[in-house]
Design a protein around this motif. Structure first.
Motif, PDB file in Angstrom:
ATOM      1  N   HIS A   3      18.610 -59.651  14.419  1.00 44.43           N
ATOM      2  CA  HIS A   3      19.491 -58.012  14.306  1.00 44.43           C
ATOM      3  C   HIS A   3      20.203 -58.695  15.430  1.00 44.43           C
ATOM      4  O   HIS A   3      20.603 -59.123  16.145  1.00 44.43           O
ATOM      5  N   LEU A   4      21.687 -58.067  15.089  1.00 43.48           N
ATOM      6  CA  LEU A   4      22.542 -58.736  15.788  1.00 43.48           C
ATOM      7  C   LEU A   4      23.208 -57.438  16.255  1.00 43.48           C
ATOM      8  O   LEU A   4      23.464 -55.825  15.275  1.00 43.48           O
ATOM      9  N   THR A   5      23.954 -57.431  17.465  1.00 39.69           N
ATOM     10  CA  THR A   5      24.459 -56.250  17.475  1.00 39.69           C
ATOM     11  C   THR A   5      26.284 -56.700  18.272  1.00 39.69           C
ATOM     12  O   THR A   5      26.130 -57.393  18.579  1.00 39.69           O
ATOM     13  N   PRO A   6      26.516 -55.454  17.310  1.00 43.16           N
ATOM     14  CA  PRO A   6      28.696 -55.744  18.262  1.00 43.16           C
ATOM     15  C   PRO A   6      28.865 -54.940  19.483  1.00 43.16           C
ATOM     16  O   PRO A   6      28.107 -54.712  19.902  1.00 43.16           O
ATOM     17  N   VAL A   7      29.497 -55.648  19.808  1.00 44.89           N
ATOM     18  CA  VAL A   7      30.447 -56.721  20.844  1.00 44.89           C
ATOM     19  C   VAL A   7      31.845 -56.196  20.825  1.00 44.89           C
ATOM     20  O   VAL A   7      32.677 -54.724  21.323  1.00 44.89           O
ATOM     21  N   GLY A   8      32.493 -55.959  20.143  1.00 42.87           N
ATOM     22  CA  GLY A   8      33.910 -55.700  19.394  1.00 42.87           C
ATOM     23  C   GLY A   8      34.481 -56.675  19.129  1.00 42.87           C
ATOM     24  O   GLY A   8      33.630 -57.624  17.923  1.00 42.87           O
ATOM     25  N   LEU A   9      35.573 -56.295  18.092  1.00 41.62           N
ATOM     26  CA  LEU A   9      36.529 -57.545  17.331  1.00 41.62           C
ATOM     27  C   LEU A   9      37.634 -58.364  18.607  1.00 41.62           C
ATOM     28  O   LEU A   9      37.770 -58.271  19.908  1.00 41.62           O
ATOM     29  N   SER A  10      36.984 -59.643  17.916  1.00 38.71           N
ATOM     30  CA  SER A  10      38.203 -61.154  18.278  1.00 38.71           C
ATOM     31  C   SER A  10      39.591 -60.460  18.875  1.00 38.71           C
ATOM     32  O   SER A  10      40.410 -59.765  18.573  1.00 38.71           O
ATOM     33  N   GLN A  11      40.506 -61.010  19.607  1.00 36.26           N
ATOM     34  CA  GLN A  11      41.401 -60.885  20.321  1.00 36.26           C
ATOM     35  C   GLN A  11      42.104 -60.158  19.313  1.00 36.26           C
ATOM     36  O   GLN A  11      43.532 -60.078  19.607  1.00 36.26           O
ATOM     37  N   ASP A  12      42.611 -61.112  18.328  1.00 34.14           N
ATOM     38  CA  ASP A  12      43.513 -61.159  17.572  1.00 34.14           C
ATOM     39  C   ASP A  12      42.991 -60.647  15.738  1.00 34.14           C
ATOM     40  O   ASP A  12      43.874 -60.714  15.391  1.00 34.14           O
ATOM     41  N   GLY A  13      41.813 -60.020  16.523  1.00 33.42           N
ATOM     42  CA  GLY A  13      41.298 -57.861  15.864  1.00 33.42           C
ATOM     43  C   GLY A  13      41.175 -58.701  14.043  1.00 33.42           C
ATOM     44  O   GLY A  13      40.575 -57.352  13.480  1.00 33.42           O
ATOM     45  N   LYS A  14      41.076 -60.024  14.095  1.00 33.96           N
ATOM     46  CA  LYS A  14      40.409 -59.998  12.177  1.00 33.96           C
ATOM     47  C   LYS A  14      39.306 -60.638  12.222  1.00 33.96           C
ATOM     48  O   LYS A  14      38.599 -60.667  11.118  1.00 33.96           O
ATOM     49  N   GLU A  15      37.998 -60.670  13.371  1.00 31.10           N
ATOM     50  CA  GLU A  15      36.685 -61.127  12.858  1.00 31.10           C
ATOM     51  C   GLU A  15      35.968 -59.961  14.122  1.00 31.10           C
ATOM     52  O   GLU A  15      36.564 -59.190  15.382  1.00 31.10           O
ATOM     53  N   LEU A  16      34.468 -59.446  13.421  1.00 29.53           N
ATOM     54  CA  LEU A  16      34.138 -58.791  14.617  1.00 29.53           C
ATOM     55  C   LEU A  16      32.472 -59.830  15.265  1.00 29.53           C
ATOM     56  O   LEU A  16      32.208 -60.708  14.300  1.00 29.53           O
ATOM     57  N   VAL A  17      32.581 -59.594  16.458  1.00 29.38           N
ATOM     58  CA  VAL A  17      32.144 -60.839  16.818  1.00 29.38           C
ATOM     59  C   VAL A  17      30.987 -59.451  17.262  1.00 29.38           C
ATOM     60  O   VAL A  17      30.433 -58.812  17.197  1.00 29.38           O
ATOM     61  N   LEU A  18      29.509 -60.271  17.073  1.00 31.50           N
ATOM     62  CA  LEU A  18      28.165 -60.389  17.503  1.00 31.50           C
ATOM     63  C   LEU A  18      27.565 -60.754  18.118  1.00 31.50           C
ATOM     64  O   LEU A  18      27.064 -61.997  18.557  1.00 31.50           O
ATOM     65  N   THR A  19      26.437 -60.310  18.860  1.00 31.78           N
ATOM     66  CA  THR A  19      25.811 -61.184  19.917  1.00 31.78           C
ATOM     67  C   THR A  19      23.785 -60.611  18.671  1.00 31.78           C
ATOM     68  O   THR A  19      23.707 -59.517  18.625  1.00 31.78           O
ATOM     69  N   SER A  20      23.137 -62.148  19.340  1.00 32.78           N
ATOM     70  CA  SER A  20      21.657 -61.877  18.921  1.00 32.78           C
ATOM     71  C   SER A  20      20.992 -61.343  19.577  1.00 32.78           C
ATOM     72  O   SER A  20      21.801 -61.082  21.268  1.00 32.78           O
ATOM     73  N   ASP A  21      19.423 -61.128  20.092  1.00 31.87           N
ATOM     74  CA  ASP A  21      18.502 -60.656  21.397  1.00 31.87           C
ATOM     75  C   ASP A  21      18.626 -61.565  21.986  1.00 31.87           C
ATOM     76  O   ASP A  21      18.760 -61.861  23.125  1.00 31.87           O
ATOM     77  N   THR A  22      19.053 -62.974  21.561  1.00 29.50           N
ATOM     78  CA  THR A  22      19.180 -64.157  22.602  1.00 29.50           C
ATOM     79  C   THR A  22      20.359 -64.807  23.397  1.00 29.50           C
ATOM     80  O   THR A  22      20.437 -65.545  23.801  1.00 29.50           O
ATOM     81  N   GLY A  23      21.753 -64.192  22.807  1.00 29.55           N
ATOM     82  CA  GLY A  23      22.896 -64.097  23.071  1.00 29.55           C
ATOM     83  C   GLY A  23      23.934 -64.700  22.570  1.00 29.55           C
ATOM     84  O   GLY A  23      24.772 -65.163  23.061  1.00 29.55           O
ATOM     85  N   GLU A  24      23.270 -65.415  21.100  1.00 31.11           N
ATOM     86  CA  GLU A  24      23.982 -66.163  19.994  1.00 31.11           C
ATOM     87  C   GLU A  24      25.458 -65.181  20.175  1.00 31.11           C
ATOM     88  O   GLU A  24      24.701 -64.134  19.799  1.00 31.11           O
TER      89      GLU A  24
END
Length: 176
Positions: A3-24
């Motif tokens: 399971h991954l949770t969206p965090v937001g967009l990268s600074q350049d806006g070209k990638e969606l940053v996701l985190t796992s339950d373990t923080g990866e």
């Protein structure tokens, strides 16, 4: 599956940053396929994974629905499920319902008599007819489909005396 949770967009806006339950942290490229998927539009998702497996093209599915076939019959002809054709069939089914309702509100063309004045709508005429039978006008189901000549066939389906009856009329949409 992780399971991954969206965090937001990268600074350049070209990638969606996701985190796992373990923080990866993970990154997913933001492209047209992701945008389309986020809009929940399965008919437009790119790549082979988004294409419907069907023996019929979307245009053919819509043409068959517009010509009066049911979604079930078209799905069988397309060798797929009803759910998979509905993104293409639903707008045409709505069009058919709209044409049927427009036709019911249209004036009927026939000679004037004392009991049937000119300018009466199909709805009014059908209600008069059904009032002389055991059928409630509100229980009549109206549908329409386009004929090859561009006109529409309007169909009233109703139950009378324990059997289903159909009345078919021709409807010239531009001429109402």
């Amino acid at each position: 599956m992780q399971h991954l949770t969206p965090v937001g967009l990268s600074q350049d806006g070209k990638e969606l940053v996701l985190t796992s339950d373990t923080g990866e942290e993970f990154a997913v490229a933001v492209d047209h396929r992701l945008r389309t998927a986020m809009r929940n539009d399965p008919a437009r998702v790119g790549g082979s994974e988004g294409k419907m497996e069907s023996a019929l093209r979307p245009r053919d599915i819509q043409a068959r629905i517009r010509a009066g076939e049911s979604a079930e019959d078209v799905a069988a002809a397309a060798q797929t499920t009803v759910e998979s054709i509905m993104p293409f069939a639903a707008p045409v089914i709505a069009e058919r319902a709209h044409v049927a309702q427009t036709a019911v509100k249209a004036s009927i063309r026939r000679a004037s008599t004392e009991s049937a004045p000119v300018g009466r709508t199909l709805d009014e005429a059908s209600r008069v007819y059904f009032s002389t039978t055991s059928v409630r006008a509100d229980d009549v189901e109206w549908d329409a489909w386009r004929r090859e000549d561009g006109r529409w066939t309007l169909v009233a389906t109703y139950d009378a005396g324990g059997s289903v009856h159909r009345a078919e009329l021709s409807y010239d949409q531009p001429g109402r």
